[in-house]
Design a protein around this motif. Sequence first.
Motif, short mmCIF file in Angstrom:
data_model
loop_
_atom_site.label_atom_id
_atom_site.label_comp_id
_atom_site.label_asym_id
_atom_site.label_seq_id
_atom_site.Cartn_x
_atom_site.Cartn_y
_atom_site.Cartn_z
N LYS A 317 23.23 -5.01 -3.24
CA LYS A 317 22.18 -4.52 -4.13
C LYS A 317 21.26 -5.66 -4.58
O LYS A 317 20.80 -5.71 -5.72
N ASP A 318 21.04 -6.59 -3.65
CA ASP A 318 20.21 -7.76 -3.94
C ASP A 318 18.89 -7.62 -3.18
O ASP A 318 18.86 -7.73 -1.95
N PHE A 319 17.81 -7.37 -3.91
CA PHE A 319 16.50 -7.24 -3.30
C PHE A 319 15.65 -8.50 -3.54
O PHE A 319 14.44 -8.45 -3.47
N SER A 320 16.29 -9.61 -3.81
CA SER A 320 15.56 -10.81 -4.21
C SER A 320 14.85 -11.47 -3.04
O SER A 320 13.85 -12.14 -3.23
N ASP A 321 15.36 -11.28 -1.81
CA ASP A 321 14.75 -11.98 -0.68
C ASP A 321 14.31 -11.00 0.39
O ASP A 321 14.57 -11.18 1.57
N LEU A 322 13.64 -9.95 -0.03
CA LEU A 322 13.20 -8.95 0.93
C LEU A 322 12.01 -9.43 1.75
O LEU A 322 11.74 -8.89 2.83
N SER A 323 11.27 -10.42 1.26
CA SER A 323 10.09 -10.89 2.01
C SER A 323 10.49 -11.46 3.36
O SER A 323 9.85 -11.21 4.38
N ALA A 324 11.59 -12.24 3.38
CA ALA A 324 12.06 -12.80 4.65
C ALA A 324 12.52 -11.69 5.58
O ALA A 324 12.24 -11.70 6.78
N PHE A 325 13.23 -10.72 5.02
CA PHE A 325 13.68 -9.59 5.83
C PHE A 325 12.48 -8.81 6.37
O PHE A 325 12.48 -8.35 7.52
N ASN A 326 11.46 -8.65 5.55
CA ASN A 326 10.27 -7.92 5.96
C ASN A 326 9.55 -8.63 7.10
O ASN A 326 9.07 -7.99 8.05
N LYS A 327 9.50 -9.96 7.04
CA LYS A 327 8.87 -10.70 8.13
C LYS A 327 9.70 -10.63 9.41
O LYS A 327 9.15 -10.58 10.51
N ARG A 328 10.98 -10.63 9.24
CA ARG A 328 11.85 -10.47 10.41
C ARG A 328 11.61 -9.10 11.06
O ARG A 328 11.55 -8.97 12.28
N LEU A 329 11.46 -8.09 10.23
CA LEU A 329 11.17 -6.75 10.72
C LEU A 329 9.82 -6.72 11.42
O LEU A 329 9.65 -6.08 12.47
N GLN A 330 8.84 -7.40 10.86
CA GLN A 330 7.51 -7.43 11.48
C GLN A 330 7.57 -8.09 12.84
O GLN A 330 6.92 -7.66 13.80
N PHE A 331 8.39 -9.14 12.97
CA PHE A 331 8.50 -9.84 14.26
C PHE A 331 9.05 -8.92 15.34
O PHE A 331 8.49 -8.81 16.43
N ILE A 332 10.14 -8.25 15.05
CA ILE A 332 10.75 -7.39 16.08
C ILE A 332 9.83 -6.20 16.37
O ILE A 332 9.80 -5.70 17.51
N ALA A 333 9.06 -5.76 15.37
CA ALA A 333 8.10 -4.69 15.63
C ALA A 333 7.02 -5.16 16.60
O ALA A 333 6.62 -4.44 17.53
N GLU A 334 6.53 -6.39 16.42
CA GLU A 334 5.54 -6.94 17.34
C GLU A 334 6.11 -7.07 18.74
O GLU A 334 5.43 -6.76 19.73
N VAL A 335 7.35 -7.53 18.84
CA VAL A 335 7.98 -7.66 20.16
C VAL A 335 8.06 -6.31 20.84
O VAL A 335 7.73 -6.15 22.02
N CYS A 336 8.52 -5.30 20.12
CA CYS A 336 8.65 -3.97 20.70
C CYS A 336 7.29 -3.40 21.11
O CYS A 336 7.17 -2.78 22.18
N ILE A 337 6.28 -3.61 20.30
CA ILE A 337 4.96 -3.06 20.60
C ILE A 337 4.39 -3.72 21.85
O ILE A 337 3.88 -3.04 22.76
N PHE A 338 4.46 -5.04 21.92
CA PHE A 338 3.92 -5.71 23.10
C PHE A 338 4.75 -5.41 24.34
O PHE A 338 4.22 -5.35 25.45
N HIS A 339 6.04 -5.25 24.16
CA HIS A 339 6.88 -4.84 25.29
C HIS A 339 6.45 -3.46 25.78
O HIS A 339 6.36 -3.22 27.00
N SER A 340 6.14 -2.56 24.86
CA SER A 340 5.67 -1.23 25.24
C SER A 340 4.31 -1.30 25.93
O SER A 340 4.06 -0.61 26.93
N ILE A 341 3.41 -2.14 25.40
CA ILE A 341 2.09 -2.28 26.01
C ILE A 341 2.21 -2.82 27.42
O ILE A 341 1.52 -2.37 28.35
#
Length: 1228
Positions: A317-341
């Motif tokens: 229940k620790d939301f103190s470092d969600l920014s790093a997790f959010n950036k990690r999520l953005q990275f894998i989203a970019e990888v998946c999108i470019f892989h799809s393209i």
Amino acid sequence: MAAPFPAGGGGVVAVMAGPLAPLDPSPSKTCLKSSAHKSPILIFLLFHKAIRSELDGLHRAAMAFASSAAGIQPLLERYHFLRAIYKHHCNAEDEVIFPALDIRVKNVARTYSLEHEGESVLFDQLFELLNSDKQNEESYRRELASCTGAIQTSISQHMSKEEEQVFPLLIEKFSFEEQASLVWQFLCSIPVNMMAEFLPWLSSSISSDEHQDMRKYLSKVIPEEKLLQQVVFAWMEGENVSQGKGNSKGQFQDSVNKGKCVCESSRTCKRKRADVQSDNSSTIVLNPIDEILFWHNAIKRELSDIAEAVRRIQLSKDFSDLSAFNKRLQFIAEVCIFHSIAEDKVIFPSLDAELNFAHEHAEEEIQFDKLRCLMESIQRAGANSSTSEFYMKLCSHADQIIDGILKHFQNEELQVLPLARKHFSPKRQRVLMYQSLCMMPLKLIECVLPWLVGSLTEKEASSFLQNLRIAAPASDSALVTLFSGWACKGRSANICLSSSAISCPPRTLSETEEDISYKSLCVCTSMYSARERPLCNQIDGADDNLRPVKSVNSVSETFACQPIESINTLQSSCSNQTCCVPGLGVNDCSLGVGSLTPVKSLRALSFNPSTLPLNSSLFNWETDTSSTDASSTARPIDNIFKFHKAIRKDLEYLDVESGKLNGCNDAFIRHFTGRFRLLWGLYRAHSNAEDDIVFPALEAKETLHNVSHAYTLDHKQEEKLFEDISSVLSELSQLNELMSTRNVSNDSTRSSLDSFESDDTLRKYNGLATKLQGMCKSIRVTLDHHVFREELELWPLFDKHFSVEEQDKIVGRIIGTTGAEVLQSMLPWVTDALTQQEQNKLMETWKQATKNTMFSEWLNEWWDGTPAASSHTETPESCTSLGAEASESFEHTDDTFKPGWKDIFRMNQNELESEVRKVSRDSTLDPRRKAYLLQNLMTSRWIASQQKSPQASAVEGSNGEDLVGCSPSFRDSEKQVFGCEHYKRNCKLRAACCGKLFTCRFCHDNVSDHSMDRKATSEMMCMRCLKIQPVGPVCTTPSCNGFSMAQYYCSVCKFFDDERTVYHCPSCNLCRVGKGLGIDFFHCMTCNCCLGMKLLDHKCREKGLEINCPICCDFLFTSSATVRALPCGHYMHSACFQAYTCSHYICPICSKSMGDMAVYFGMLDALLASEELPEEYRDRCQDILCNDCDKKGTAPFHWLYHKCRTCGSYNTKIIRVDSNSHCLTSHN
């Protein structure tokens, strides 16, 4: 070396010498000469020039296709290339330039991002048109040419605005080094395969001098690393880097031949070489296409780690470092999108089978976006969030993403890979995999390769890099070296993956770099599995302890979600690890780049027909959800945007009907021209109101600075478009008249020369008609996108930052600066595009904003006479229907008595007294109107007994006989100038009250015991022919041949003037002397009077002019004499003011000073200082009240003058005299 490197060394970019020169929007001018010291941002001028050239080529190709039987294939090729180039240019701006600018200067970038979306829609529409099955139809060809012209106009205007607003801001707000960094990040944000086309195309589109300037720009933008400069300049020249100067290729090949890792030559990059087979074939996968499985496994492993991280967040229940997790999520989203393209653009098109996973790819992007939005909402909510609800949503979204991708990957592995293995040779498979990798931009590849290789075994990694080298063309040798070096960073030990065929280039460190880590190391190697994920750190030579590097792009901060044991285990293996190849230096940038809609920009790279529309959830996450829906609550400011509906309607008319100009008749051209000029005039009035009133109101709010500047630039560009269309339309009308004249002549008398000239005129006419159709399409697209962006960006701001009262004030100011003639044209035009309910709401808002004025009275009087008095360019039928429809919504339902003289004469005494009481009790009547009615009602019996009835007078004077005043009067009898002592005019008015003829109402009032109601006048007499006729601007007698009664005529006031410049104010409902509202006067809705434009900032008093002059007691509102406004807000005649101030300086109403009295008060100070009071009065004090500051105080005793201690004014009055207190001790 193949590229010119800057002399000297040291930094990434050189320090700019000298001040910045003014920005010249034309890159071909002298501003780019000797550009070594110029701003790096100016390289975008070269980009814009090349894009303009390509746009011109596209439009010329479309025009050639429209005018001949040429094929459509050249047009298709130009379209696809331009779309790819411009789309990546826009995406790089949205991802790099605009986010950085938005940090330094607010409210600028979003407008241009919205324009990018609108331009994308235009390209989509053109794509659909190009794929139409109506290519042989003439209308199709002309429509195609019009669409290319619209795209050219839209993009050219967009780039011109960037050059006028965005580039100067970038130069002003960013240092030279920061500008160079932004340009470098811009280039690194464009996919590799597109860079290989973009830079050679750019070089071929500019002059030789500009080409040299661009090389100088790039040499300062690209980091001073030979490998990076080799890659970029090889792209620019479009040649094999091995053919360039220097020995970089030979150095690379020597290392390969020796089978030795060149990393060993670096003092800080000593690696142990991997103990791998020297036989290349042993490391190569039998089917290189199976490397897709490497990507699938890495993505699945990363998603599993993310899901595990979500569960850890749920447990902790620790939301103190969600920014790093959010950036990690953005990275894998970019990888998946470019892989799809890459799959959609490279793999699937190569297979003959009908495979399409576009729907799955789009659904994955939506799921990633939902998860990221949820993370952002959790961060914004913080402690106020409902934790249990967020936990459930977070886990649910993560599970949906994993399930969807696993299913998608499984289908691809079962359907795609077997076909690829069967139909493609290993060589072809390697090429496809290499092309798929090059679909990514450099800055993403720098992060992805270490992440991917880190998830592979050593054998798989070596095979991957070997296939990469074999598949790459010879010209990409430097690029492959760069890729290989980045991939080496992904290993968990000090091992170089280079076999005898793969190596990393050596790097010689300068003395200043020997003791510190290289500043451009990649910091994006954190996306590995938890069991073997290394850390990529910056190493401080003075401290052996490792520090994680924070990355803007998303990945290095993700170790917050990684087990601590794994991090500790890997520290020893990475303590001495660096990479011999340079990093790009963009992923550790501090300019805030990459924060603006990355998912949206990436998705736009896919040009499949299944691309999501702009209104999908994928593109709406950035919109401020706090703003209320425009249709949910009615706001006064909404009525400004009601005009957009009418604008769109007329734009559609111009666009559609312009296609019918070929072979049309004179009547159609005149009607089309009238509609165009009506739209032009009304849109100009609308734009001026926004520029002068609405936009300044927005800019006055501190948080909204710069929000409207781009729209002001739009108005200037749109005015130029209107002028160009007007010029072409005039020329078209002239050619049509010429052809009509020639057609009237007898065919038998026409020579062959005449026939040739007629054919040439017809060709010119058809060419102009085609050109005009394209221009109408362009202006429709431009204005339509402009008003759409206003509604999307500016409309919600009023609801958020302005109260209803402030919005009412803005609407009132707009009406107060709009002349009656413009309103008379605008109201039918707007109401015709609205529903009845919208019409009612519009008029309710206008009446609320003008409640203190006579606007409603003018509106009712004008609408009653709209069909007769209308001067619009609409057809008579449309004018009549507009007036009838609109008048229904303005009609009063009360029983207000509005008697005419005929009604009064028919009343008996009881009826007359009843009407007097009814008018007296009517609270809705204006006081002036009520007084006028009561006066005439009570004197009507006497009037009836003193003269004949109007009916009898009309009969007697129908032929001009026995009618009082039936003779001309002269203003200048010697020169025979018609008129009277008051006005110069060529007619007399027949008074409705007494039936007599008078030149003006003042002539009537001077000789009568009652006043003339000029608005009740219905007949006039022309003083040339002496014929009685309905009142109007010209004489209707045929013998007078349209003789004008005066230069100015008002159909509401029945007023004529042949000398002065006069305008009718709809809010005063009177004619006043001046050039007009919005020119030299405006109407203040609070004061209810017309004031000079210099008095925009004045002290308002409600209905301040509806009083009598305090000096002469004449009613000021209707007075024909000049009125002067006093500083206190009261008014008096100018002549009365001059006479009054000879002996007074205070307002006769409120007693405040009427001017700056500092000199006079200084004289009084000197006078009192020289006076000496008698002994018994010296210590006396008097309590005073200051008329200027309204404060009480004390003053020394004096018979006449008492100075206010607060403001120093002598405009005071005595309240009390205290004879016992001493003035020196009673200051309080």
